[in-house]
Motif scaffolding. Structure first.
Motif, PDB file in Angstrom:
ATOM      1  N   PHE A 190       0.838  -1.200   0.000  1.00  0.00           N
ATOM      2  CA  PHE A 190       0.000   0.000   0.000  1.00  0.00           C
ATOM      3  C   PHE A 190       0.875   1.254   0.000  1.00  0.00           C
ATOM      4  O   PHE A 190       2.003   1.245   0.479  1.00  0.00           O
ATOM      5  CB  PHE A 190      -0.928   0.001   1.220  1.00  0.00           C
ATOM      6  N   GLU A 191       0.294   2.323  -0.516  1.00  0.00           N
ATOM      7  CA  GLU A 191       1.032   3.586  -0.566  1.00  0.00           C
ATOM      8  C   GLU A 191       1.101   4.267   0.798  1.00  0.00           C
ATOM      9  O   GLU A 191       1.971   5.101   1.023  1.00  0.00           O
ATOM     10  CB  GLU A 191       0.375   4.524  -1.585  1.00  0.00           C
ATOM     11  N   GLN A 192       0.164   3.958   1.678  1.00  0.00           N
ATOM     12  CA  GLN A 192       0.222   4.508   3.027  1.00  0.00           C
ATOM     13  C   GLN A 192      -0.493   3.567   3.985  1.00  0.00           C
ATOM     14  O   GLN A 192      -1.332   2.752   3.592  1.00  0.00           O
ATOM     15  CB  GLN A 192      -0.398   5.906   3.098  1.00  0.00           C
ATOM     16  N   VAL A 193      -0.131   3.689   5.272  1.00  0.00           N
ATOM     17  CA  VAL A 193      -0.715   2.880   6.338  1.00  0.00           C
ATOM     18  C   VAL A 193      -1.278   3.823   7.391  1.00  0.00           C
ATOM     19  O   VAL A 193      -0.598   4.774   7.813  1.00  0.00           O
ATOM     20  CB  VAL A 193       0.334   1.951   6.975  1.00  0.00           C
ATOM     21  N   VAL A 194      -2.515   3.583   7.819  1.00  0.00           N
ATOM     22  CA  VAL A 194      -3.147   4.388   8.858  1.00  0.00           C
ATOM     23  C   VAL A 194      -3.394   3.500  10.070  1.00  0.00           C
ATOM     24  O   VAL A 194      -4.074   2.478   9.973  1.00  0.00           O
ATOM     25  CB  VAL A 194      -4.479   5.001   8.383  1.00  0.00           C
ATOM     26  N   LEU A 195      -2.823   3.893  11.221  1.00  0.00           N
ATOM     27  CA  LEU A 195      -3.089   3.213  12.486  1.00  0.00           C
ATOM     28  C   LEU A 195      -4.178   3.985  13.215  1.00  0.00           C
ATOM     29  O   LEU A 195      -4.062   5.197  13.392  1.00  0.00           O
ATOM     30  CB  LEU A 195      -1.832   3.170  13.360  1.00  0.00           C
ATOM     31  N   LEU A 196      -5.216   3.292  13.659  1.00  0.00           N
ATOM     32  CA  LEU A 196      -6.330   3.928  14.363  1.00  0.00           C
ATOM     33  C   LEU A 196      -6.444   3.314  15.754  1.00  0.00           C
ATOM     34  O   LEU A 196      -6.671   2.102  15.890  1.00  0.00           O
ATOM     35  CB  LEU A 196      -7.643   3.731  13.612  1.00  0.00           C
ATOM     36  N   GLY A 197      -6.254   4.137  16.813  1.00  0.00           N
ATOM     37  CA  GLY A 197      -6.320   3.590  18.158  1.00  0.00           C
ATOM     38  C   GLY A 197      -6.156   4.658  19.221  1.00  0.00           C
ATOM     39  O   GLY A 197      -6.055   5.855  18.923  1.00  0.00           O
ATOM     40  N   TYR A 198      -6.110   4.221  20.477  1.00  0.00           N
ATOM     41  CA  TYR A 198      -5.919   5.139  21.598  1.00  0.00           C
ATOM     42  C   TYR A 198      -4.448   5.518  21.702  1.00  0.00           C
ATOM     43  O   TYR A 198      -3.563   4.669  21.489  1.00  0.00           O
ATOM     44  CB  TYR A 198      -6.404   4.504  22.893  1.00  0.00           C
TER      45      TYR A 198
END
Length: 481
Positions: A190-198
């Motif tokens: 992937f061209e970018q990675v998004v981490l979603l969390g606290y």
């Protein structure tokens, strides 16, 4: 499923006026809820209120407040839903119960589609995810809590079968080992990675990945955070460890609750303003009335109608359980778009970014503070002390704040701090760093607490200590004295 809500959402969006004249949508919401929600009809009757008398926003602002105790817990769950039908909702979430017993919140897919607009603002305007293949890694806990499954649903509205963005979702939840197991196999595609969390958990993932040799800088990592106030030093620290090019665009915090979903989100405009204020604490105090820096987000007033009452926030919004003048007990306030821009420009800062949405700022719940010599001590201030060079390398960022008394009833401020895995540290160094930041950032602490009592007791505990830092449990930063 309430198909008519789709049309109503379109009407609400068309009625939005950038100058803040959101009066008609909130009045329409009130009358719709009064007509279709049995519990709210009973609530109004008990307060001798006839819905037909509420014709202006001034009259609306005179309605009694609702909250968990006087509304949600007083009526049967189906009566809190539209048309008294629990089966009109297709999923339920359970609040964390941080202030008492857990609360059940039914929702429908249409509630999540409405909230997906807040995610879209982040993913499109800041991350350019409509143009870049994106791996979204959901690091919020999965289960009955609102965060993980809610986030997954909203992200899928943006994906190939929704808005058409090239977003692929993987949901290891708050399982650090699983996150770091799947990322090496997936991130490179992937061209970018998004981490979603606290925030504390995401930082732990980043630090553990670095220790294991994972090169975050190769993957154009972005962050979507929620649940806690964090400092701009924290943002810079994590951005540096990720090799992040632009923390203003590449990070965004969501303001959300189990009660109402995502209520607002950071934008490049709000982040740039917050970073300006972080360097000018006297302006932050002037604008927000506090020495600490709140979360600063923007919101759509046609979707969530905010009010401020005596330093706390109210909102009205359509959900599985529609809520009118609901008191969330969050300390904070509102700033119109025009007032915020005027304030910035008059103090020598012209933001590079702009949009037309108003601002809401949030300090958090008052129960997350401790009182020491009459001064409120906030976790946000302690966090900055743990992010200083020489300290941040051996702590995770988690801590528990409490006041303790000795045999002579002399009270001390104690901070129990979690060590990073396999690390040891200097408690005296941590204590001095925390004291220095409390004195710098918290004028009450600096002036109310005698100098000889300002140095906290610091106790260092290993990672995952079962008493203070149990694994898999939502962390609490304070303990009652």
């Amino acid at each position: 499923m309430d198909a008519d809500r789709v049309a109503r959402e379109v009407v609400d969006m068309r009625s939005y006026s950038p100058d803040g004249t959101e009066d008609v949508p909130v009045l329409e919401l009130f009358h719709r809820v009064a007509a279709t929600v049995p519990a709210y009809r009973k609530f109004l009757t008990e307060h001798d209120i006839r819905p037909g008398d509420i014709r202006t926003v001034d009259a609306f602002r005179g309605l009694p407040l609702t909250d968990k105790e006087n509304y949600h817990r007083r009526y049967p769950l189906p009566e809190l839903c539209r048309d008294g039908r629990l089966d009109g909702c297709d999923i339920v979430a359970v609040s964390s119960g941080s202030s008492g017993r857990p609360t059940v919140w039914p929702r429908s897919v249409l509630d999540e589609r409405q909230i997906a607009r807040r995610f879209e603002q982040v993913f499109r305007d800041a991350f350019r995810a409509h143009e870049r293949s994106t791996l979204a890694v959901v690091c919020f806990p999965l289960g009955t809590w609102v965060g993980g499954l809610y986030t997954m649903s909203c992200l899928r509205f943006l994906g190939p079968l929704g808005a058409g963005y090239p977003i692929t979702v993987v949901a290891p939840g708050n399982n650090k080992a699983e996150i770091l197991r799947v990322l090496p196999d997936l991130a490179g595609h992937f061209e970018q990675v998004v981490l979603l969390g606290y925030p504390p958990f995401v930082k732990d993932v980043v630090d553990t990945g670095l220790a294991a040799g994972f090169d975050w800088s190769r993957h154009a990592v972005k962050l979507v955070l929620a649940g806690e106030v964090f400092s701009e030093q924290w943002r810079d620290l994590v951005a540096q460890r990720l090799g992040m090019a632009d923390p203003v665009r590449d990070t965004a915090s969501l303001y959300g609750t189990a009660d109402g979903g995502v209520l607002g989100n950071e934008t490049p405009l709000s982040v740039s303003i917050r970073r300006f204020l972080a360097a000018r604490p006297e302006l932050s105090r002037e604008l927000f009335g506090e020495s600490r820096l709140p979360t600063l987000v923007q919101y759509d007033p046609t979707s969530r109608f905010f009010e401020e009452q005596r330093g706390t926030l109210l909102f009205s919004g359509d959900n599985g359980v529609p809520l009118i003048r609901y008191h969330i007990a969050d300390e904070g306030g509102l700033v119109s778009h025009a007032d915020m821009m005027d304030f910035c420009v008059s103090n020598g800062f012209t933001p590079e970014f702009d949009n037309d949405e108003p601002f809401v700022y949030v300090f958090g719940r008052s129960l997350f503070t401790v009182s020491f010599f009459g001064a409120n001590v906030y976790p946000e201030n302690v966090t900055v002390g743990l992010e200083q060079p020489g300290v941040s390398d051996f702590v995770t960022g988690k801590f528990v704040l409490e006041t303790v008394a000795d045999a002579d009833e002399n009270t001390s401020l104690r901070v129990t701090v979690e060590l990073a895995p396999g690390r040891t540290g200097d408690a005296d160094l941590v204590a001095a760093s925390i004291r220095d930041q409390l004195v710098r950032l918290n004028s009450e602490f600096a002036h109310y607490v005698p100098a000889e009592r300002q140095l906290p007791q610091v106790v260092l505990h290993p990672t995952g200590d079962p008493e203070y830092f149990p694994v898999g449990v939502k962390h609490r930063y304070t303990r009652p004295s």
